[in-house]
Design an enzyme around this catalytic site. Structure first.
Site, short mmCIF file in Angstrom:
data_model
loop_
_atom_site.label_atom_id
_atom_site.label_comp_id
_atom_site.label_asym_id
_atom_site.label_seq_id
_atom_site.Cartn_x
_atom_site.Cartn_y
_atom_site.Cartn_z
N ARG A 79 51.43 39.31 38.28
CA ARG A 79 51.63 39.26 36.83
C ARG A 79 51.07 40.46 36.08
O ARG A 79 51.73 41.04 35.23
CB ARG A 79 51.00 38.00 36.23
CG ARG A 79 51.87 36.78 36.31
CD ARG A 79 51.01 35.55 36.47
NE ARG A 79 50.36 35.62 37.76
CZ ARG A 79 50.89 35.13 38.88
NH1 ARG A 79 52.02 34.50 38.84
NH2 ARG A 79 50.29 35.27 40.04
N THR A 80 49.81 40.80 36.37
CA THR A 80 49.18 41.84 35.55
C THR A 80 49.94 43.15 35.71
O THR A 80 50.29 43.80 34.73
CB THR A 80 47.69 42.00 35.93
OG1 THR A 80 47.09 40.70 35.89
CG2 THR A 80 46.97 42.91 34.97
N LYS A 109 43.40 57.87 52.78
CA LYS A 109 42.85 59.06 53.46
C LYS A 109 41.40 59.27 53.07
O LYS A 109 40.80 60.28 53.44
CB LYS A 109 43.65 60.31 53.08
CG LYS A 109 45.11 60.25 53.41
CD LYS A 109 45.76 61.59 53.06
CE LYS A 109 47.27 61.54 53.12
NZ LYS A 109 47.86 62.72 52.50
N ARG A 130 43.05 48.35 38.35
CA ARG A 130 42.38 47.17 38.92
C ARG A 130 41.66 47.61 40.18
O ARG A 130 42.21 48.34 41.01
CB ARG A 130 43.39 46.07 39.26
CG ARG A 130 42.76 44.93 40.07
CD ARG A 130 43.70 43.77 40.28
NE ARG A 130 43.89 43.01 39.05
CZ ARG A 130 44.56 41.88 38.98
NH1 ARG A 130 45.11 41.36 40.07
NH2 ARG A 130 44.71 41.24 37.83
N HIS A 158 38.27 40.76 33.01
CA HIS A 158 39.71 40.94 33.03
C HIS A 158 40.15 40.81 31.57
O HIS A 158 40.76 39.82 31.17
CB HIS A 158 40.35 39.87 33.90
CG HIS A 158 41.79 40.09 34.25
ND1 HIS A 158 42.60 41.03 33.61
CD2 HIS A 158 42.59 39.47 35.16
CE1 HIS A 158 43.81 40.97 34.13
NE2 HIS A 158 43.83 40.04 35.06
C1 NCD Z 1 43.76 36.46 37.95
C2 NCD Z 1 42.98 37.66 38.42
O1 NCD Z 1 43.53 38.55 39.07
O2 NCD Z 1 41.81 37.70 38.08
N1 NCD Z 1 45.14 36.63 37.96
C3 NCD Z 1 45.73 37.32 36.95
O3 NCD Z 1 45.44 38.46 36.68
N2 NCD Z 1 46.66 36.66 36.24
C4 NCD Z 1 43.32 35.18 38.51
C5 NCD Z 1 43.16 35.01 39.98
O4 NCD Z 1 43.31 35.94 40.79
O5 NCD Z 1 42.86 33.90 40.38
#
Ligand code: NCD
Length: 331
Positions: A79-80, A109, A130, A158
């Site tokens: 999703r993100t 590498k 991320r 997040h």
């Molecule tokens: C979450 C995350 O990556 O922190 N997912 C997200 O970004 N929608 C939640 C999770 O991984 O459980």
């Protein structure tokens, strides 16, 4: 509860404004929800509703035509990453996606995070990052010369998920002040829980934290809540609280964060939201989840109009459209 008033704010011309500095956060990294006050949040939500209207009426526009986003994910994501890409593309921007195959990039590498950032900023105007390590995104932002957006740093924060969660609560329930919200699941490791809890502290809410003992909310966050005088309670049983809640924020038990997998096995099936359990909830309660789910919400619950988690997914794209436009000085 009153339904939210959806003001008709969409106006393509108004979206072509010069960079605005009053409420906008031009050329700034988004690392933590601590950066936002209530005015900024309300500004962002108004812009998100405009983006929703734009997407509904026109599908796309060219607000960010001149911009390129590098989307860099050192941890899995559906999703993100997809919603940042969709957000950028709906605003006419371009994307360099390094999301599904970091193992094929020079990271494999041995290239450092900083060198990867200093390289990608040569091609892009903004980076979404991320990374599995707490604080790594802030460290990258210190060196990078383009805005960096934290898309999750290990068990840290997040922020964009929490922003879209708050936007969803506001949209679905019409208000934030006065809400009673239960966070359920892995409250220790869930970075979305950490960020959302911090954001909710800015409002007059009551919070219930439902988890097994080993997965309780970190003490520093709990102390902050208590210092702020927020009405909080912890329990290990959803049934204790569900009847009284306006929203359940359910999360997955985060297997990958356990040092001891035997401990994960002990707690992995501790909750399941079922249609039977939903009978005890208020008619207007909503169920949210940042997703992915791995058994915490039974699939039968999806048919219940109170299941808001896929609407929440879509809100994420609108919110990220507004955020990208703001950070790039185009909102
Ligand atoms: C979450 C995350 O990556 O922190 N997912 C997200 O970004 N929608 C939640 C999770 O991984 O459980």
């Amino acid at each position: 509860m009153m339904p939210i008033e959806l003001k008709p704010l969409f106006n393509l011309e108004s979206m072509r404004r010069e960079p605005k500095f009053t409420n906008g956060f031009y050329q700034q990294d988004i690392l933590s929800v601590d950066q936002f006050d209530r005015d900024m949040l309300s500004y962002l939500f108004t812009r998100s509703l405009e983006m929703e209207e734009m997407a509904r009426v026109a599908g796309t526009c060219d607000l960010l035509k001149a911009y390129t986003l590098a989307c860099v994910f050192y941890e899995p994501s559906t999703r993100t990453s997809a919603s940042f890409i969709a957000a950028m593309e709906r605003l006419g921007g371009k994307v360099i996606p390094i999301t599904q195959g970091i193992q094929y990039s020079s990271v494999s590498k041995g290239e450092s995070l900083i060198d990867t950032m200093l390289t990608l900023e040569q091609y892009s105007d903004i980076i979404v990052l991320r990374h599995p390590e707490i604080g790594s995104v802030a460290r990258a932002a210190k060196y990078a010369n383009v805005p960096i957006i934290n898309a999750g740093d290990g068990t840290g924060e997040h922020p964009t998920q929490a922003l879209l969660d708050l936007f969803t609560l506001r949209k679905e329930l019409g208000t934030l002040d006065g809400l009673r919200i239960a966070m359920v699941g892995d409250l220790r490791n869930g970075r979305t829980v950490h960020s959302l809890t911090k954001l909710l502290m800015k409002y007059d809410v009551s919070l219930r934290f439902v988890s097994p003992d080993v997965l309780r909310l970190p003490l520093n966050l709990m102390n902050e809540l208590i210092d702020k005088g927020i009405n909080v309670r912890e329990t290990d049983n959803v049934q204790d609280v569900i009847g009284d809640m306006d929203a359940l924020y359910v999360t997955r038990i985060q297997r990958e964060r356990f040092a001891d997998l035997a401990q994960y096995e002990e707690v992995k099936d501790c909750f399941e939201i079922t249609t039977e359990l939903m009978q005890q909830a208020k008619e207007k309660m909503i169920v949210m989840h940042p997703l992915p789910r791995v058994g915490e919400i039974h699939y039968n619950v999806d048919k219940d109009p109170r299941a808001a988690y896929f609407r929440q997914v879509q809100n994420g794209m609108f919110l990220r459209m507004a955020l990208l436009a703001s950070v790039l000085g185009q909102a």
